[in-house]
Design an enzyme around this catalytic site. Structure first.
Site, short mmCIF file in Angstrom:
data_model
loop_
_atom_site.label_atom_id
_atom_site.label_comp_id
_atom_site.label_asym_id
_atom_site.label_seq_id
_atom_site.Cartn_x
_atom_site.Cartn_y
_atom_site.Cartn_z
CE1 TYR A 48 -3.99 2.12 0.86
CE2 TYR A 48 -2.53 3.15 2.47
CZ TYR A 48 -3.71 3.14 1.75
OH TYR A 48 -4.62 4.17 1.93
CE LYS A 58 -3.48 4.89 -1.38
NZ LYS A 58 -4.57 5.35 -2.25
P1 NAI Z 1 -13.27 2.66 1.20
O1 NAI Z 1 -12.77 1.26 1.27
O2 NAI Z 1 -14.35 3.08 2.15
O3 NAI Z 1 -13.75 2.98 -0.27
C1 NAI Z 1 -12.96 2.62 -1.39
C2 NAI Z 1 -13.74 2.88 -2.64
O4 NAI Z 1 -12.97 2.40 -3.75
C3 NAI Z 1 -15.07 2.13 -2.69
O5 NAI Z 1 -15.99 2.95 -3.38
C4 NAI Z 1 -14.74 0.91 -3.51
O6 NAI Z 1 -15.84 0.35 -4.16
C5 NAI Z 1 -13.75 1.50 -4.51
N1 NAI Z 1 -12.91 0.50 -5.14
C6 NAI Z 1 -12.05 -0.35 -4.55
N2 NAI Z 1 -11.50 -1.15 -5.48
C7 NAI Z 1 -12.04 -0.80 -6.68
C8 NAI Z 1 -11.89 -1.26 -8.00
N3 NAI Z 1 -11.09 -2.26 -8.32
N4 NAI Z 1 -12.60 -0.66 -8.98
C9 NAI Z 1 -13.45 0.36 -8.69
N5 NAI Z 1 -13.64 0.84 -7.46
C10 NAI Z 1 -12.94 0.26 -6.46
O7 NAI Z 1 -11.98 3.57 1.32
P2 NAI Z 1 -11.80 5.08 1.81
O8 NAI Z 1 -11.36 5.06 3.21
O9 NAI Z 1 -12.94 5.92 1.40
O10 NAI Z 1 -10.49 5.46 0.95
C11 NAI Z 1 -10.54 6.18 -0.26
C12 NAI Z 1 -9.12 6.48 -0.69
O11 NAI Z 1 -8.46 7.21 0.34
C13 NAI Z 1 -8.29 5.23 -0.95
O12 NAI Z 1 -7.44 5.44 -2.05
C14 NAI Z 1 -7.48 5.09 0.33
O13 NAI Z 1 -6.28 4.41 0.09
C15 NAI Z 1 -7.27 6.55 0.69
N6 NAI Z 1 -6.96 6.75 2.09
C16 NAI Z 1 -7.86 6.44 3.08
C17 NAI Z 1 -7.52 6.66 4.40
C18 NAI Z 1 -8.44 6.37 5.52
O14 NAI Z 1 -8.02 6.54 6.68
N7 NAI Z 1 -9.68 5.94 5.29
C19 NAI Z 1 -6.21 7.19 4.77
C20 NAI Z 1 -5.37 7.50 3.67
C21 NAI Z 1 -5.74 7.27 2.38
#
Ligand code: NAI
Length: 249
Positions: free
Chosen positions: A156, A160
């Site tokens: 991961y 990133k």
């Molecule tokens: P989440 O798991 O709640 O949502 C992820 C989204 O990406 C969902 O809509 C899911 O359906 C979609 N997704 C995953 N794989 C996919 C694929 N192969 N094709 C299409 N859509 C796909 O995650 P969250 O927390 O909302 O994270 C969003 C972004 O922020 C990610 O890139 C994550 O790495 C980043 N992030 C999140 C943090 C956190 O603390 N929640 C911290 C730092 C970064």
């Protein structure tokens, strides 16, 4: 539903929930037509209805960002059908955590494919219509893990960190065409991705966060709103860390 051809078009991946959902709602409130991209249709239809009920404009795009051909096709179709492609937010992301000694090649490759390769594919597909329109705002959603590392997240964090290099290269290649590219790097944000973390981990994180709370998806959406605004034309190649003062990297 309000729609017009002067309206800037934003494409947000991983829009179905969490940070992507908040970004989509915010960009719609900013007056963008938002293309909601993710894997499953039902939550996207639900979000589209919510955005429209609030006077915004959105459409649904079911795509697996890990499938490069489908993703590039989706971007090209939006640009063709709407006649423009202004804003790209590569937000979809996954984790497959394990300590490096236990991490297999498959877990590494899958995270790189979904988190990093997808952003490359979408940026490449979006570059041409953005250059044609002499305007573009690319935002890649990275993570503080990619800046300072995080035990258990070799795949991961590498994905990133890779987004940072990709973004800065894009900024250099496309700056003269009115296209900016930036990274927004969230810290700990309360979403489905973090909800299963042990309480001790969350409490430990909170202790290191200057503002003494976990982040909210809306905190990230607010940063994306500014970076994608017409006002932000002199901001490019930057990493905007939105982590409540956790890393200050
Ligand atoms: P989440 O798991 O709640 O949502 C992820 C989204 O990406 C969902 O809509 C899911 O359906 C979609 N997704 C995953 N794989 C996919 C694929 N192969 N094709 C299409 N859509 C796909 O995650 P969250 O927390 O909302 O994270 C969003 C972004 O922020 C990610 O890139 C994550 O790495 C980043 N992030 C999140 C943090 C956190 O603390 N929640 C911290 C730092 C970064």
């Amino acid at each position: 539903m309000t729609e017009n051809s002067d309206q800037r078009v934003a494409f947000v991946t991983g829009a179905s929930r969490g940070i992507g959902r908040a970004i989509s709602e915010r960009l719609a409130a900013d007056g963008r037509h938002v293309v909601l991209a993710s894997r499953s249709e039902a939550p996207l239809n639900d979000l589209k209805a919510t955005i429209e009920a609030n006077g915004g404009s959105a459409s649904v795009c079911v795509v697996d960002v890990g499938d490069g051909e489908s993703l590039a096709g989706a971007v090209e179709t939006v640009a063709k059908e709407r006649g423009r492609f202004d804003i790209l937010v590569n937000n979809a992301g996954i984790t497959r955590d394990n300590l490096i000694l236990r991490m297999d090649d498959e877990a590494f490759d899958e995270v790189i494919r979904v988190n990093l390769r997808s952003a490359f594919v979408a940026c490449r597909a979006a570059a041409r219509p953005m250059m044609k329109g002499k305007f573009g705002r690319v935002v890649n959603i990275a993570s503080t893990s990619g800046l300072v590392g995080n035990a258990g997240q070799a795949n991961y964090a590498a994905s990133k960190a890779g987004l940072v290099g990709l973004t800065r290269t894009l900024a250099r290649e496309l700056g003269s065409k009115g296209v900016t590219a930036n990274v927004v790097a969230p810290g700990f944000i309360e979403t489905d991705m973090t909800k299963d973390l042990p309480e001790a981990v969350l409490e430990g994180a909170k202790a290191t966060i200057s503002v003494k709370r976990l982040g909210r998806a809306e905190d990230i959406a607010a940063a994306v709103s500014y970076v994608t605004s017409d006002d932000a034309g002199f901001l490019t190649g930057q990493v905007i860390t939105v982590d409540g003062g956790m890393t200050m990297a």
